[in-house]
Design a protein around this motif. Structure first.
Motif, PDB file in Angstrom:
ATOM      1  N   LEU A 258      -1.400  -6.776  17.859  1.00  0.00           N
ATOM      2  CA  LEU A 258      -2.724  -6.589  18.458  1.00  0.00           C
ATOM      3  C   LEU A 258      -3.718  -7.461  17.705  1.00  0.00           C
ATOM      4  O   LEU A 258      -3.850  -7.348  16.479  1.00  0.00           O
ATOM      5  CB  LEU A 258      -3.158  -5.125  18.383  1.00  0.00           C
ATOM      6  CG  LEU A 258      -2.333  -4.114  19.190  1.00  0.00           C
ATOM      7  CD1 LEU A 258      -2.724  -2.690  18.819  1.00  0.00           C
ATOM      8  CD2 LEU A 258      -2.517  -4.334  20.685  1.00  0.00           C
ATOM      9  N   GLY A 259      -4.403  -8.338  18.426  1.00  0.00           N
ATOM     10  CA  GLY A 259      -5.374  -9.207  17.773  1.00  0.00           C
ATOM     11  C   GLY A 259      -4.769 -10.094  16.719  1.00  0.00           C
ATOM     12  O   GLY A 259      -5.435 -10.439  15.736  1.00  0.00           O
ATOM     13  N   ASN A 362      -7.547  -4.642  20.856  1.00  0.00           N
ATOM     14  CA  ASN A 362      -7.245  -5.899  20.170  1.00  0.00           C
ATOM     15  C   ASN A 362      -8.421  -6.346  19.310  1.00  0.00           C
ATOM     16  O   ASN A 362      -8.236  -6.743  18.147  1.00  0.00           O
ATOM     17  CB  ASN A 362      -6.918  -6.990  21.198  1.00  0.00           C
ATOM     18  CG  ASN A 362      -5.467  -7.004  21.601  1.00  0.00           C
ATOM     19  OD1 ASN A 362      -4.630  -7.629  20.960  1.00  0.00           O
ATOM     20  ND2 ASN A 362      -5.157  -6.307  22.686  1.00  0.00           N
TER      21      ASN A 362
END
Length: 444
Positions: A258-259, A362
């Motif tokens: 995520l991110g 995110n």
């Protein structure tokens, strides 16, 4: 002694690279190719043969790196050969039979680089992190550390302490000389500022989180759609979904990115007071997971009554997200206590609002745990040393405030400087080598 190792992955491949390091590197290249070692840093196509019989093994590129301008600081060479298993095994067998040559231990090339001053211990640890990196953020953090960002920060702290200690000892040793008044006491303000800087660095946990992953817990009452949310965010059927309340009894975890940051998303049992022994254990584990998580996704649903029980673990905290699910059945209004940026109306059934939620998640992960311009604490070894340094600095400052002898304050500064030096290997490098290199792969 000269060492060698296969530095590419074992098994069939297009090419394989075998590295050598040590004072016998050039003579060994001459034995293998029948020609002197190539010019330093220039690839040369050579036929590699078995020295005793002259039988050809392969043709490939030979690169020679002359000390001290090499990875290890010693004479080094790389043999770039075809990656067939038989070719690699035969050449490794030939090298094993040459006098003065032995197989490298795990991490021995990088270990030599540290011992020969080519890198410090934080850079050596970053080499391992680069190899193990699975996300872009991990790779970027490891690369910055390998370039020396963390080592430069710690060395600057050590140099500041060295300067402060020198002034303090000058005040002690030459108290009767014509020195500026209170030169020793004057440095204590700088020491206090440095102590605050180190403490802030210790509490910034994003470096270790980036290495090991952000823990995200999905919590809420039974039948609010926690498992459906997990499956939607993960992009696969990781958890069993049922209209029956209490389907999830244990923790269901999914690894994802995520991110740009590694994350571990956990679905938990519905939190409520009633239930049998198994369900109560599930609730206990859910609350425990909520307390350990870096981010909590608090899930409610239209038409599903929330549980009346409350606990510290299940309370909304800064950084958490509040998700109102099942909005295909009806709208849920935002509680007055929540900001708009923390509240999301979604339907895991239809997918409505899910893209917005995932994008926000995110962003939340990247903002809270992603890279920053300032190097972050990355390893437990560093944390232990910095905590010991901070304790010594605070003790020294307390002694100074109570009018204790400056000799005692100086000794605390000396201890703190030593602990910081242990991180980069400026002191006690030999005692730390086994700890740093125990998880390295052979050939690096």
């Amino acid at each position: 002694m000269t060492i060698f190792a296969l530095s590419t992955s074992p098994g069939r491949g297009a090419i394989a690279i075998i590295r050598l390091s040590g004072d016998q590197t050039a003579p060994i290249l001459e034995k293998l190719t029948g020609k002197p070692a190539p010019e330093a840093r220039q690839a040369s196509l050579r036929i590699i043969t078995e020295p005793e019989t002259g039988d050809p093994i392969d043709s490939g590129l030979v690169l020679y790196f002359q000390a001290p301008h090499s990875y290890t600081g010693e004479d080094m060479a790389e043999l770039h050969i075809h990656g067939g298993v038989a070719i690699v095994d035969r050449l490794l067998d030939v090298l094993s039979g040459l006098e003065g040559l032995r197989p490298a231990e795990p991490g021995e090339f990088t270990r030599l680089a540290v011992l020969n001053g080519r890198m410090d211990l934080t850079q050596a640890e970053a080499v391992a992190d680069m190899i193990d990196a699975e996300t872009m953020a991990q790779q970027k953090q490891a690369f910055r550390q390998m370039q020396g960002a963390l080592g430069v920060l710690y060395e600057s702290w050590r140099q500041k302490l060295a300067t402060s200690l020198a002034h303090l000892e000058a005040d002690i040793e030459f108290a009767d000389e014509d020195l500026p008044g209170g030169i020793g006491q004057a440095v204590l303000g700088e020491v206090a500022a440095l102590s605050d800087e180190i403490a802030a660095h210790i509490h910034d946990d994003r470096g270790r989180t980036l290495r090991h992953g952000v823990e995200i817990a999905i919590i809420g009452a039974p039948n609010v759609g926690k498992s459906s949310l997990l499956n939607h965010i993960a992009g696969r059927e990781a958890a069993i979904v049922s209209a029956r309340a209490g389907t999830t009894r244990d923790i269901v975890e999914v690894s994802l990115t995520l991110g740009g940051v590694p994350a571990l998303l956990a679905d938990t049992a519905g939190i409520r007071a009633a239930g049998d022994e198994i369900e109560r254990e599930g609730v206990r584990r859910a609350l425990n997971k909520a307390s350990e998580a870096d981010i909590r996704l608090h899930v409610t649903a239209f038409g599903v009554a929330g549980d009346e029980t409350t606990s510290d673990e299940a309370r909304f905290q800064e950084g958490d997200l509040y998700i109102a699910n099942k909005q295909d059945l009806g709208e849920t209004s935002r509680p007055n206590t929540l900001n708009e940026t923390d509240f999301f109306c979604v339907s895991a059934e239809t997918g409505a609002g899910m893209s917005h939620l995932v994008a926000a998640l995110n962003t939340r992960v990247q903002t809270s745990f992603g890279l920053t311009e300032r190097p972050a604490l990355t390893r437990t070894r560093h944390r232990i040393a910095l905590q010991a340094a901070d304790i010594a600095l605070k003790r020294g400052l307390e002694r100074a405030e109570t009018g204790a002898e400056l000799e005692l304050v100086a000794e605390d500064l000396r201890l703190a400087m030593r602990e910081i030096g242990r991180i980069t290997g400026a002191v006690d490098v030999e005692s730390l080598l086994d700890i740093v290199f125990r998880d390295f792969c052979i050939g690096k």
